[in-house]
Design a protein around this motif. Sequence first.
Motif, PDB file in Angstrom:
ATOM      1  N   ASP A   1      43.351  38.217  23.845  1.00 36.86           N
ATOM      2  CA  ASP A   1      44.640  39.408  23.747  1.00 36.86           C
ATOM      3  C   ASP A   1      44.773  39.929  22.321  1.00 36.86           C
ATOM      4  O   ASP A   1      45.179  41.057  22.395  1.00 36.86           O
ATOM      5  CB  ASP A   1      45.914  38.370  24.025  1.00 36.86           C
TER       6      ASP A   1
ATOM      7  N   ARG B   1      44.861  43.803  22.704  1.00 42.76           N
ATOM      8  CA  ARG B   1      45.884  44.494  22.380  1.00 42.76           C
ATOM      9  C   ARG B   1      45.761  46.028  21.331  1.00 42.76           C
ATOM     10  O   ARG B   1      46.602  46.630  21.251  1.00 42.76           O
ATOM     11  CB  ARG B   1      46.953  43.748  21.577  1.00 42.76           C
TER      12      ARG B   1
ATOM     13  N   SER C   1      48.872  47.421  25.734  1.00 41.53           N
ATOM     14  CA  SER C   1      49.978  46.354  25.803  1.00 41.53           C
ATOM     15  C   SER C   1      50.402  45.840  27.159  1.00 41.53           C
ATOM     16  O   SER C   1      51.016  45.092  27.439  1.00 41.53           O
ATOM     17  CB  SER C   1      51.063  46.913  24.788  1.00 41.53           C
TER      18      SER C   1
ATOM     19  N   SER D   1      50.432  44.225  30.783  1.00 39.99           N
ATOM     20  CA  SER D   1      49.879  42.586  30.878  1.00 39.99           C
ATOM     21  C   SER D   1      48.720  42.675  31.801  1.00 39.99           C
ATOM     22  O   SER D   1      48.073  41.766  31.857  1.00 39.99           O
ATOM     23  CB  SER D   1      51.262  42.082  31.397  1.00 39.99           C
TER      24      SER D   1
ATOM     25  N   LEU E   1      45.389  43.310  30.267  1.00 44.10           N
ATOM     26  CA  LEU E   1      45.258  42.215  29.098  1.00 44.10           C
ATOM     27  C   LEU E   1      44.877  41.171  30.154  1.00 44.10           C
ATOM     28  O   LEU E   1      43.850  40.518  29.692  1.00 44.10           O
ATOM     29  CB  LEU E   1      46.497  41.648  28.551  1.00 44.10           C
ATOM     30  N   VAL E   2      45.168  40.630  31.317  1.00 43.42           N
ATOM     31  CA  VAL E   2      44.805  39.611  32.021  1.00 43.42           C
ATOM     32  C   VAL E   2      43.393  39.908  32.571  1.00 43.42           C
ATOM     33  O   VAL E   2      42.420  39.019  32.244  1.00 43.42           O
ATOM     34  CB  VAL E   2      45.541  39.487  33.398  1.00 43.42           C
TER      35      VAL E   2
ATOM     36  N   SER F   1      40.719  39.878  29.543  1.00 41.96           N
ATOM     37  CA  SER F   1      40.645  38.336  28.968  1.00 41.96           C
ATOM     38  C   SER F   1      39.747  37.701  29.787  1.00 41.96           C
ATOM     39  O   SER F   1      38.798  36.973  29.451  1.00 41.96           O
ATOM     40  CB  SER F   1      42.185  37.672  28.895  1.00 41.96           C
TER      41      SER F   1
END
Length: 200
Positions: A178, A182, A186, A188, A191-192, A195
């Motif tokens: 993360d 970032r 940003s 979510s 990001l998931v 990742s």
Amino acid sequence: TPLKFLAIASVINIILDPLFIFGFGPIPRLEVAGVAWATVISQVISAVISLHYLFVTSRLVRWTPTIWKPDRQVIGKLLRIGVPAGTQQTLVSLSSLAVNSIVNRFGPTVVAGFGAAMRIDQFAFMPAMSVSLAVSSLVGQNIGARKKDRVHDVVRWSIALSGAIALSVSVLCYVIPDVFLRAFTSESGVLVEGSRYLKT
């Protein structure tokens, strides 16, 4: 020396970009096309400086009719090394195209996560690429100097160095993906997905 010429091209490109994009004095506003013109002009200048260095300043190459005479042995070596390397790069590009076409089917969130993670992946891969370029030069020099024992040392240490860098980056990307992602987003969901890519 090539690094100096590349630096000159980069500085010229940086100066010309805004001039050609936004226009200045007699230079018209070219926007995106201005970026292309700035790049071409800077590369041509760099090429001219390089040729001047080869033929005039250092006299590494003599401008005589004999340099244009085909050398079958040299051409054969170039093809033996160049064709496999070119084939490898082609396969890498085709596989990247295939992966992108598959990812695009999963929707914008996955595409954004994949894109952000790919940039981190490429950044992590750069040290190994830089080491490989250094290895090419060092191996070539040592083969030319008939010091084959050094070739083995160069290759062994390059593997150790690249492996250490790759392992360090891999651990960081797995433990704190993360933090890197970032820098690009940003959101979510992105990001998931990013990742998941980095951990895989």
